[in-house]
Design a protein around this motif. Structure first.
Motif, PDB file in Angstrom:
ATOM      1  N   ILE A   1       0.871  -1.170   0.000  1.00 35.54           N
ATOM      2  CA  ILE A   1       0.000   0.000   0.000  1.00 35.54           C
ATOM      3  C   ILE A   1       0.911   1.224   0.000  1.00 35.54           C
ATOM      4  N   VAL A   2       0.619   2.160  -0.892  1.00 36.03           N
ATOM      5  CA  VAL A   2       1.395   3.400  -0.959  1.00 36.03           C
ATOM      6  C   VAL A   2       0.435   4.570  -0.774  1.00 36.03           C
ATOM      7  N   TRP A   3       0.731   5.396   0.222  1.00 32.04           N
ATOM      8  CA  TRP A   3      -0.034   6.632   0.447  1.00 32.04           C
ATOM      9  C   TRP A   3       0.847   7.787   0.011  1.00 32.04           C
TER      10      TRP A   3
ATOM     11  N   GLU B   1      -3.048   3.629  -2.285  1.00 36.07           N
ATOM     12  CA  GLU B   1      -3.218   2.767  -3.456  1.00 36.07           C
ATOM     13  C   GLU B   1      -2.645   1.394  -3.136  1.00 36.07           C
ATOM     14  N   ALA B   2      -3.406   0.344  -3.450  1.00 34.43           N
ATOM     15  CA  ALA B   2      -2.906  -1.030  -3.306  1.00 34.43           C
ATOM     16  C   ALA B   2      -2.182  -1.400  -4.588  1.00 34.43           C
TER      17      ALA B   2
ATOM     18  N   ARG C   1     -10.845  -2.458   3.914  1.00 34.16           N
ATOM     19  CA  ARG C   1     -10.872  -1.786   5.217  1.00 34.16           C
ATOM     20  C   ARG C   1      -9.491  -1.223   5.555  1.00 34.16           C
ATOM     21  N   LEU C   2      -8.449  -1.983   5.242  1.00 34.42           N
ATOM     22  CA  LEU C   2      -7.084  -1.513   5.482  1.00 34.42           C
ATOM     23  C   LEU C   2      -6.786  -0.269   4.653  1.00 34.42           C
ATOM     24  N   LEU C   3      -7.181  -0.280   3.381  1.00 31.80           N
ATOM     25  CA  LEU C   3      -6.979   0.893   2.520  1.00 31.80           C
ATOM     26  C   LEU C   3      -7.705   2.117   3.073  1.00 31.80           C
ATOM     27  N   ALA C   4      -8.931   1.926   3.517  1.00 33.61           N
ATOM     28  CA  ALA C   4      -9.699   3.038   4.076  1.00 33.61           C
ATOM     29  C   ALA C   4      -9.002   3.613   5.310  1.00 33.61           C
ATOM     30  N   LEU C   5      -8.452   2.746   6.138  1.00 33.98           N
ATOM     31  CA  LEU C   5      -7.766   3.203   7.329  1.00 33.98           C
ATOM     32  C   LEU C   5      -6.483   3.956   6.975  1.00 33.98           C
TER      33      LEU C   5
END
Length: 159
Positions: free
Chosen positions: A50-52, A60-61, A114-118
């Protein structure tokens, strides 16, 4: 070691036949080239990265791919090297499937979504704060259900 894929191929060759039947290992191997601001990685069946990015304020996954180590010397195997330039403030989140597959009392998984949303919500905070938020949210999701898999995370931020 500047070639993660070559090391994973070597490990795959070495582990195939050495592990007990039905056993395998996933792995994500990364190399950071600071002068180029380049993260190179190869994967052997590991979870997505995951990169923010502060430029988009979005997580983004990125599919990591490859096959787990120890299954076959001739088919599948790790991915080739993938390169990703990281800008200042970009945060990379790596994790084991114990995060996304953590089950609640009704057998619902935690999920990548859910992980991406967090990560989207906490992306601008420090890597430690992001990790703490993930661990707390996974524990909240599980409730009283026992943890059945390891939970390992590595977070990095380009400064």
């Amino acid at each position: 070691m500047e070639d993660p894929s070559q090391l994973l191929k070597y490990l795959n060759h070495t582990l195939t036949g050495e592990l007990k039947p039905g056993k395998f290992m996933t792995m994500l191997l990364m190399f950071w080239d600071a002068p180029k601001s380049m993260l190179s990685y190869a994967s052997a069946g590991h979870e997505n990265l995951i990169v923010w990015r502060p430029s988009t304020r979005r997580a983004e996954a990125i599919t990591s791919g490859g096959s787990p180590l120890g299954i076959s010397r001739t088919t599948g195997g790790p991915t080739g090297n993938v390169e990703m330039v990281l800008a200042p403030g970009d945060t990379v989140v790596t994790y084991t499937d114990g995060v996304t597959e953590a089950m609640d009392m009704e057998d619902n998984e935690y999920t990548l979504e859910r992980l991406l949303a967090l990560v989207n919500h906490y992306g601008g905070r420090s890597p430690q704060e992001i990790q703490d938020a993930i661990l707390q949210d996974v524990a909240k999701h599980r409730g009283k259900r026992e943890q059945t898999d390891d939970i390992t995370m590595v977070l990095l931020r380009r400064v």
